[in-house]
Enzyme design. Structure first.
Site, PDB file in Angstrom:
ATOM      1  N   ARG A   1     -33.248 -36.047  87.570  1.00 49.73           N
ATOM      2  CA  ARG A   1     -32.265 -35.498  86.633  1.00 49.73           C
ATOM      3  C   ARG A   1     -31.585 -36.591  85.814  1.00 49.73           C
ATOM      4  O   ARG A   1     -31.066 -36.346  84.722  1.00 49.73           O
ATOM      5  CB  ARG A   1     -31.227 -34.674  87.394  1.00 49.73           C
ATOM      6  CG  ARG A   1     -30.440 -33.725  86.504  1.00 49.73           C
ATOM      7  CD  ARG A   1     -29.680 -32.668  87.300  1.00 49.73           C
ATOM      8  NE  ARG A   1     -28.599 -33.256  88.056  1.00 49.73           N
ATOM      9  CZ  ARG A   1     -28.483 -33.224  89.392  1.00 49.73           C
ATOM     10  NH1 ARG A   1     -29.395 -32.631  90.128  1.00 49.73           N
ATOM     11  NH2 ARG A   1     -27.456 -33.768  89.986  1.00 49.73           N
TER      12      ARG A   1
ATOM     13  N   TYR B   1     -23.211 -23.819  62.394  1.00 49.74           N
ATOM     14  CA  TYR B   1     -24.379 -23.066  62.874  1.00 49.74           C
ATOM     15  C   TYR B   1     -23.883 -21.848  63.664  1.00 49.74           C
ATOM     16  O   TYR B   1     -22.955 -21.976  64.483  1.00 49.74           O
ATOM     17  CB  TYR B   1     -25.181 -24.032  63.752  1.00 49.74           C
ATOM     18  CG  TYR B   1     -26.422 -23.511  64.391  1.00 49.74           C
ATOM     19  CD1 TYR B   1     -27.514 -23.094  63.626  1.00 49.74           C
ATOM     20  CD2 TYR B   1     -26.536 -23.457  65.777  1.00 49.74           C
ATOM     21  CE1 TYR B   1     -28.665 -22.643  64.235  1.00 49.74           C
ATOM     22  CE2 TYR B   1     -27.688 -23.014  66.391  1.00 49.74           C
ATOM     23  CZ  TYR B   1     -28.752 -22.601  65.606  1.00 49.74           C
ATOM     24  OH  TYR B   1     -29.880 -22.153  66.212  1.00 49.74           O
TER      25      TYR B   1
ATOM     26  N   ASP C   1     -22.403 -32.354  63.811  1.00 46.47           N
ATOM     27  CA  ASP C   1     -23.770 -31.839  63.920  1.00 46.47           C
ATOM     28  C   ASP C   1     -24.554 -32.498  62.781  1.00 46.47           C
ATOM     29  O   ASP C   1     -24.403 -32.140  61.616  1.00 46.47           O
ATOM     30  CB  ASP C   1     -23.766 -30.313  63.796  1.00 46.47           C
ATOM     31  CG  ASP C   1     -25.162 -29.706  63.998  1.00 46.47           C
ATOM     32  OD1 ASP C   1     -26.167 -30.389  63.671  1.00 46.47           O
ATOM     33  OD2 ASP C   1     -25.255 -28.550  64.447  1.00 46.47           O
TER      34      ASP C   1
ATOM     35  N   LYS D   1     -35.557 -29.887  65.336  1.00 44.66           N
ATOM     36  CA  LYS D   1     -35.863 -29.804  63.903  1.00 44.66           C
ATOM     37  C   LYS D   1     -36.704 -31.022  63.482  1.00 44.66           C
ATOM     38  O   LYS D   1     -37.860 -31.107  63.819  1.00 44.66           O
ATOM     39  CB  LYS D   1     -34.560 -29.674  63.109  1.00 44.66           C
ATOM     40  CG  LYS D   1     -33.650 -28.539  63.625  1.00 44.66           C
ATOM     41  CD  LYS D   1     -34.229 -27.155  63.392  1.00 44.66           C
ATOM     42  CE  LYS D   1     -33.561 -26.047  64.201  1.00 44.66           C
ATOM     43  NZ  LYS D   1     -32.115 -25.908  64.055  1.00 44.66           N
TER      44      LYS D   1
HETATM   45  C1  LIG Z   1     -31.216 -25.257  64.949  1.00 45.42           C
HETATM   46  C2  LIG Z   1     -29.874 -25.856  64.858  1.00 45.42           C
HETATM   47  C3  LIG Z   1     -29.088 -25.994  65.997  1.00 45.42           C
HETATM   48  C4  LIG Z   1     -29.517 -25.491  67.347  1.00 45.42           C
HETATM   49  O1  LIG Z   1     -30.642 -26.131  67.835  1.00 45.42           O
HETATM   50  P1  LIG Z   1     -31.590 -25.434  68.932  1.00 45.42           P
HETATM   51  O2  LIG Z   1     -32.459 -26.533  69.379  1.00 45.42           O
HETATM   52  O3  LIG Z   1     -32.290 -24.330  68.216  1.00 45.42           O
HETATM   53  O4  LIG Z   1     -30.681 -24.904  70.011  1.00 45.42           O
HETATM   54  C5  LIG Z   1     -27.860 -26.598  65.861  1.00 45.42           C
HETATM   55  N1  LIG Z   1     -27.405 -27.020  64.676  1.00 45.42           N
HETATM   56  C6  LIG Z   1     -28.134 -26.901  63.564  1.00 45.42           C
HETATM   57  C7  LIG Z   1     -27.590 -27.403  62.280  1.00 45.42           C
HETATM   58  C8  LIG Z   1     -29.382 -26.303  63.612  1.00 45.42           C
HETATM   59  O5  LIG Z   1     -30.088 -26.151  62.492  1.00 45.42           O
END
Ligand SMILES: *Cc1c(COP(=O)(O)O)cnc(C)c1O
Length: 401
Positions: free
Chosen positions: A57, A110, A182, A207
């Site tokens: 972990r 988001y 973010d 992403k």
């Molecule tokens: C997709 C996304 C998330 C969440 O990511 P996941 O891996 O799908 O949980 C958070 N912030 C932004 C800006 C995103 O585009």
């Protein structure tokens, strides 16, 4: 000699300790790490928070390589890994708040981030105030004595407002508030978080880091001041990822720069073409002046990508459906950042539940697209045919009205 940015994408995380003499670090799968002597076990225990094999972990050499690479490209003191971006966001916040605290959340966050605040934080007795993404110095008025976190997302989700991060961060720091960003849109690299006052830079590595639409992965890179608390509290909440996923995240970094540049080139061509279309009210692409906060994009970002939005002059869901249903290259799908093109529509009324202080009050439908790595002419032709289907229904509506 300090390395150039492109070189760094190639060298990051490739310490021989992790690669064991080959180009890529092997995928090291482990729950149990075994020790032959009491001294070895003791050494692992003492060093367990610092990239020493201890227990699965805590990570294996594959994770350590990816974590090193993330801090080399984003900056900061260390990188915590999460099974998805949403887990990175929720755990970063939870690592620093307690009952009675208050956080400031950008209204254009988001959607699951908002749901986390409204459901989980609320349940824990942590209050959220949403603020306008372009509030700038006005953030001052929203700060309370118990404000613990200022959370940013720039550009904003779907509506793409670019934030004045240094101004917001410096006001927050005057009040001892932790600044979290973010940083998914910039892939952690086209906006340098720690040079702009951010304390914790979070990404949905799902992403662009992974870049191939096949892994869920989250990262949070923290400055020296907050790294220990982020790492240990996230660890206590059981956050860890598979070595295969860490491996794919690391592999994505190798081509991140070339992919982002091609996405950016393609998306700008599509955005400029859309600007010339009579159906389009305006384009929300951070590199274009019609995007709110474009001046901050120009000042603070070093590149773009494939994700942006445009707003149509009218809202007629039947026509939007005709546009979307016949697309050849743009698929409908959540997420973005892979090699392929995607499209999603938001009718104006959908913003009533997505925004509480910064409803853009659009007249027309918003379409968000992710421009992939296809030939850009194919993508433009696809959109052009989509507009033909759209216009046929608009015309039908007008003639029967
Ligand atoms: C997709 C996304 C998330 C969440 O990511 P996941 O891996 O799908 O949980 C958070 N912030 C932004 C800006 C995103 O585009």
């Amino acid at each position: 000699m300090s390395e150039g940015k492109k070189t760094k994408y190639i060298t990051a995380g490739r310490d021989k300790k992790w690669t064991n003499g080959v180009v890529n670090p092997p995928v090291q799968r482990a729950s149990t790490v075994v020790f032959n002597t009491v001294a070895e076990k003791h050494h692992a225990g003492v060093n367990r928070t610092n990239k020493t094999l201890f227990y699965g972990r805590r990570g294996t050499t594959t994770h350590f390589a990816f974590q090193d690479a993330m801090t080399e490209i984003e900056g900061g003191a260390g990188c915590a890994l999460y099974p998805c971006g949403t887990a990175a966001i929720s755990n970063a916040i939870l690592s620093f708040v307690e009952t009675g605290d208050h956080i400031l959340m950008v209204d254009t966050c988001y959607e699951p981030t908002r749901d986390f605040c409204d459901q989980i934080l609320k349940k824990l007795g942590v209050e959220t105030t949403y603020y306008d993404p372009v509030i700038g110095e006005g953030i001052q008025e929203l700060i309370k004595p118990n404000t613990k976190v200022l959370f940013l997302e720039s550009p904003g989700s779907i509506t793409m407002e670019v934030q004045d991060v240094p101004t917001l961060a410096s006001i927050a720091h005057d009040h001892g508030i932790i600044v979290m960003l973010d940083n998914t849109w910039a892939a952690g690299v086209n906006f340098s978080p720690f040079d702009h006052g951010v304390d914790i830079s979070i990404q949905a590595a799902t992403k662009y880091i992974v870049g191939h639409s096949d892994v869920m992965l989250g990262t949070a890179v923290a400055s020296e001041k907050y790294w220990d608390q982020l790492r240990e509290q996230s660890y206590l909440m059981g956050q860890c990822v598979s070595p295969d996923d860490a491996y794919l995240g690391l592999r994505g970094i190798r081509t991140l720069d070339v992919r982002l540049r091609q996405h950016a080139e393609n998306s700008l061509k599509v955005a400029e073409w859309l600007q010339s279309r009579p159906e389009v009210d305006h384009v929300r692409h951070p590199a274009l002046e019609s995007c709110p906060g474009h001046q901050f994009f120009k000042r603070d970002f070093t590149g773009g990508n494939g994700l942006f939005s445009f707003v149509l002059k009218t809202s007629y869901p039947r026509a939007t459906t005709a546009l979307l249903d016949g697309m050849q290259h743009f698929s409908m799908g959540y997420s973005w950042g892979g090699f392929e093109s995607l499209i999603l529509a938001n009718e104006p009324k959908s913003f009533n539940s997505l925004r509480t202080v910064a409803n853009p009050n659009f007249e027309g439908t918003l379409l968000r697209i992710h421009v992939g790595l296809e030939d850009v002419d194919d993508l433009i032709a696809d959109l052009e045919q989509g507009f033909a289907r759209y216009n046929a229904l608009i015309l039908e509506k007008e003639t029967t009205a």
